[in-house]
Scaffold this motif. Structure first.
Motif: not given
Length: 188
Positions: A119-126, A140-142, A169-178
């Motif tokens: 719910q912290y990311v509206d159920h969509q990975p950032i 981050t703020e989240i 790690a759980m994919g809530m945030v995808n921080d793989h570099v470009s």
């Protein structure tokens, strides 16, 4: 040869974890609980240290069965502290048991650990767009808010930096570099 995020270096275990797990959206409560416990163990340590002990923790902690862990008594705690393959930190070991109890309370109140987290990311990975590893934030703020909310629920070892690592790690945030081959993977 695939280019990876620089943090996984040349270690095969790290590379496999990067390629197959890190940043992949995870929704299963049991898998999330395991990852959460492992991330809380990381505080003050390198992730590779914890990752290499994952199988030992699975065996010692009844395959991360929160119901069993929440019932561990002093005898079980002492046996865990004597286990040769586990991290010998009294506070972290007690936190595992305590966090299992908090996890069960959260599930009883909200129904799903996964839904509560997502719910912290509206159920969509950032999906972030960082070029260099040095551009990736440590919190981050989240993660600040999620950390505060977990603390209010009684969880331990849940500072914002730890929680941001968990979110990655759980994919809530995808921080793989470009330049990483996992960048902009299909998010389901």
């Amino acid at each position: 040869m695939n280019q990876r995020c620089g943090w996984c270096g040349n270690d095969k275990i790290y590379q496999e974890y990067h390629d197959q797990e890190w940043g992949e959206p995870l929704y299963d409560d049991q898998a999330l609980f395991e990852l959460f416990i492992l991330e809380t163990l990381q505080a003050g340590l390198s992730w590779i240290t914890v990752l290499k002990k994952r199988e030992a923790y699975r065996a010692a902690l009844d395959n991360f069965d929160a119901h069993k862990i929440a019932q561990y008594d002093e005898t079980k705690y002492e046996s865990l502290m004597q286990h040769p393959d586990l991290i010998k930190n009294k506070l972290k070991m007690r936190a595992i048991i305590h966090n299992a109890q908090c996890y069960l309370k959260l599930k009883a109140e909200y129904g799903s650990f996964s839904d509560w987290l997502w719910q912290y990311v509206d159920h969509q990975p950032i999906l972030n767009s960082f070029v260099e590893l040095s551009d990736v934030p440590t919190k981050t703020e989240i993660s600040d808010q999620l950390s505060q909310d977990l603390k209010k629920l009684g969880f331990k070892f849940v500072g914002s930096v730890t929680i941001y690592a968990f979110m990655q790690a759980m994919g809530m945030v995808n921080d793989h570099v470009s330049h990483c081959f996992k960048y902009k993977v299909d998010i389901k």
